[in-house]
Scaffold this motif. Structure first.
Motif, PDB file in Angstrom:
ATOM      1  N   TRP A  19      47.231  39.375  38.576  1.00  0.00           N
ATOM      2  CA  TRP A  19      47.120  40.201  39.718  1.00  0.00           C
ATOM      3  C   TRP A  19      46.159  41.489  39.586  1.00  0.00           C
ATOM      4  CZ3 TRP A  19      46.012  39.940  44.488  1.00  0.00           C
ATOM      5  CH2 TRP A  19      46.402  41.040  45.032  1.00  0.00           C
ATOM      6  N   GLN A  20      46.325  41.844  38.303  1.00  0.00           N
ATOM      7  CA  GLN A  20      45.246  43.215  37.869  1.00  0.00           C
ATOM      8  C   GLN A  20      44.005  42.642  37.997  1.00  0.00           C
ATOM      9  OE1 GLN A  20      46.901  44.777  34.352  1.00  0.00           O
ATOM     10  NE2 GLN A  20      48.565  46.070  35.125  1.00  0.00           N
ATOM     11  N   ARG A  21      43.828  41.663  37.441  1.00  0.00           N
ATOM     12  CA  ARG A  21      42.408  41.388  37.306  1.00  0.00           C
ATOM     13  C   ARG A  21      41.827  40.783  39.081  1.00  0.00           C
ATOM     14  NH1 ARG A  21      40.456  37.502  32.267  1.00  0.00           N
ATOM     15  NH2 ARG A  21      38.513  38.196  33.552  1.00  0.00           N
ATOM     16  N   ILE A  22      42.529  40.374  39.703  1.00  0.00           N
ATOM     17  CA  ILE A  22      42.113  40.031  41.035  1.00  0.00           C
ATOM     18  C   ILE A  22      42.126  41.265  41.661  1.00  0.00           C
ATOM     19  CG2 ILE A  22      43.270  39.226  43.264  1.00  0.00           C
ATOM     20  CD1 ILE A  22      44.403  36.852  41.676  1.00  0.00           C
ATOM     21  N   GLU A  23      43.022  42.253  41.570  1.00  0.00           N
ATOM     22  CA  GLU A  23      42.510  43.562  42.297  1.00  0.00           C
ATOM     23  C   GLU A  23      41.285  44.306  42.107  1.00  0.00           C
ATOM     24  OE1 GLU A  23      46.453  45.644  41.389  1.00  0.00           O
ATOM     25  OE2 GLU A  23      46.468  45.505  43.670  1.00  0.00           O
ATOM     26  N   ARG A  24      41.197  44.334  40.517  1.00  0.00           N
ATOM     27  CA  ARG A  24      39.908  44.976  40.243  1.00  0.00           C
ATOM     28  C   ARG A  24      38.496  44.107  40.313  1.00  0.00           C
ATOM     29  NH1 ARG A  24      41.905  44.664  34.013  1.00  0.00           N
ATOM     30  NH2 ARG A  24      40.425  43.194  33.363  1.00  0.00           N
ATOM     31  N   SER A  25      38.834  42.962  41.010  1.00  0.00           N
ATOM     32  CA  SER A  25      37.680  41.957  41.320  1.00  0.00           C
ATOM     33  C   SER A  25      36.902  41.381  40.428  1.00  0.00           C
ATOM     34  CB  SER A  25      36.578  42.819  42.115  1.00  0.00           C
ATOM     35  OG  SER A  25      37.086  43.353  43.477  1.00  0.00           O
ATOM     36  N   ASP A  26      37.805  41.238  39.160  1.00  0.00           N
ATOM     37  CA  ASP A  26      36.986  40.022  37.982  1.00  0.00           C
ATOM     38  C   ASP A  26      37.159  38.674  38.601  1.00  0.00           C
ATOM     39  OD1 ASP A  26      37.163  42.460  36.403  1.00  0.00           O
ATOM     40  OD2 ASP A  26      38.809  41.614  35.272  1.00  0.00           O
ATOM     41  N   TRP A  27      38.115  38.374  39.430  1.00  0.00           N
ATOM     42  CA  TRP A  27      37.994  37.292  40.341  1.00  0.00           C
ATOM     43  C   TRP A  27      37.939  37.591  41.804  1.00  0.00           C
ATOM     44  CZ3 TRP A  27      42.517  36.358  36.771  1.00  0.00           C
ATOM     45  CH2 TRP A  27      41.922  35.903  35.487  1.00  0.00           C
ATOM     46  N   LYS A  28      36.946  36.967  42.591  1.00  0.00           N
ATOM     47  CA  LYS A  28      36.855  37.469  43.828  1.00  0.00           C
ATOM     48  C   LYS A  28      37.428  36.247  44.625  1.00  0.00           C
ATOM     49  CE  LYS A  28      32.819  40.514  43.066  1.00  0.00           C
ATOM     50  NZ  LYS A  28      33.075  40.266  41.560  1.00  0.00           N
TER      51      LYS A  28
END
Length: 467
Positions: A19-28
């Motif tokens: 979720w952290q990676r999704i939040e910081r747009s690593d995965w859009k």
């Protein structure tokens, strides 16, 4: 209690990482996420653990499944942040850069030195000399490790100051200490690695290690330094990858760790195979006597990376820092440095080199220490009129102030901003985002003497109004 200790299930940690990676747009939105097999191998967990994390994300509408294809990002449920989010009194997700971007008249949040105290005129002369000495300086790159002449000068400086064995090959030049921390985190930290940080700590360092999805474990820092029994217990229990510390005129508290503890910390790091990252940004900004030698001077086993920044008191715009790196770690850091920028700007290094080597530097430092001590005393004089508490630092740029409980400084900040006063709320200096709600960091170095008096009085009025 640490964040690590609070988690009950491993799948929750995997969920948080995703979720952290999704939040910081690593995965859009619409991006395909790693397969369960890929992620279980990457994070060294069972496939069922990853499956549970994905199911939790799916139930919350954060990802969706395509048959025989895998998991995809549904889209963040977090509302977009507008330019005025800092002024929302109920938010607790402050960021130091957000605070710095606010235009205020009484600037107590920036741990920078008033430009009027810096050697601007002399630097302009050195720029001209640099172009005379190196007419092709803008036509070539620095080496990745840094300009050889600068590294040689700094190596001789450290040898003279600390009587340690050192060569220019042991030094890496970075574009400021923050880049050094970023490179170190990229090289040494994988998701779910444990990192020890002081509590409170430098908020930018907290953000850097969080961005690598590290497990942050907090170690208390007090005016006397650390509880070494606590340090050893945490090293033994968590097997940390590294311990990030700021032991000299600590940011934000101003505390300085004594020599005896520095020696013991190096011994503990060697015993438990823990890398120490020593961040030393204020070493030369002392008031009465010089601080103890850095930890790296006690290191014989290659367990300390020493990050020394000089430009706060010369020219912040030059962005020059030096890292003393153990030989076994140097090649890895050179690789990530090459990927980052292929070497810091050569012009900046040459300008800094010739000012650093001049007699003018020591004269400047002597005057600067006096000016900063006067400003600290002005701030303390105004604060004496309150029932707030703090420990007077022996150097550095900050006061770490405690307000009477319960006065959450993150809610006072928007009110202070309305009165054109800024400060750093204690909460964002906590690696675990759990404490120091009634604490704040006040930097006395940027405002002039009149601004200090008026600004502190305004801040006291704000606190008294909303107490």
């Amino acid at each position: 209690m640490s964040k690590h200790a609070q988690r009950k299930y491993l799948f929750e940690e995997v969920y948080e990482y995703l979720w952290q990676r999704i939040e910081r747009s690593d995965w859009k939105t619409g991006d395909k996420l790693p397969s369960i097999r890929e992620l279980s191998l990457e994070m060294n967990v069972h496939r069922l653990t990853v499956f549970k994390a994905y199911q939790m994300l799916k139930q919350q509408g954060k990802v969706f499944v395509k048959d025989k294809s895998g998991y995809y990002v549904q889209g963040s449920s977090t509302p977009p942040v507008d330019g005025h989010s800092l002024l929302r009194a109920n938010e607790k997700t402050y960021n130091l850069s957000d605070i710095h971007q606010q235009s205020v008249q009484y600037q107590f949040s920036q741990a920078l030195i008033d430009p009027n105290l810096l050697p601007n005129h002399f630097l302009s002369d050195y720029v001209k000399k640099v172009f005379d000495l190196y007419p092709k300086v803008l036509s070539t790159y620095s080496t990745v490790q840094g300009d050889m002449e600068l590294r040689d000068t700094l190596a001789n400086y450290f040898i003279k100051c600390y009587k340690t064995h050192l060569s220019l090959d042991d030094i890496l030049i970075t574009s400021g200490s923050q880049q050094a921390l970023h490179l170190i985190s990229q090289l040494f930290i994988k998701p779910r690695d444990t990192v020890l940080l002081e509590q409170p700590s430098y908020s930018a360092a907290i953000d850097i290690f969080k961005s690598q999805d590290a497990h942050l474990i907090a170690i208390d820092i007090q005016p006397y330094g650390y509880d070494l029994e606590q340090v050893e217990m945490l090293m033994k229990k968590y097997k940390p990858r590294l311990f990030y510390m700021n032991p000299t005129f600590h940011n934000p508290t101003g505390y300085t760790v004594p020599t005896a503890q520095r020696k013991k910390l190096v011994e503990l790091a060697e015993r438990y195979n823990c890398l120490i990252v020593e961040d030393d940004a204020y070493h030369d900004i002392y008031f009465e006597k010089a601080p103890p030698p850095p930890l790296y001077t006690f290191d014989t086993a290659g367990v300390v990376i020493y990050v020394r920044s000089f430009c706060k008191y010369v020219s912040p715009g030059l962005r020059v820092a030096a890292c003393i790196v153990p030989p076994a770690l140097k090649d890895g850091l050179l690789t990530v440095k090459a990927l980052a920028d292929n070497g810091s700007p050569l012009l900046n290094q040459k300008i800094f080199l010739h000012y650093f080597s001049s007699p003018r530097l020591q004269q400047h430092l002597e005057k600067l220490r006096i000016a900063l001590q006067i400003r600290m005393e002005i701030m303390e004089e105004e604060l004496q009129k309150t029932n707030w508490s703090w420990v007077s630092p022996d150097g550095g740029l900050n006061l770490w102030v405690q307000l009477p409980d319960p006065l959450p400084t993150e809610k006072l900040l928007p009110k202070a901003m309305e009165n054109s006063v800024s400060f750093v709320p204690g909460l964002i200096c906590d690696p675990l985002q759990q404490g120091f709600s009634s604490s704040l960091r006040l930097s006395y170095s940027y405002a002039n003497e009149e601004q200090l008096r008026v600004g502190v009085r305004k801040l006291i009025e704000v606190v008294n109004t909303y107490a």
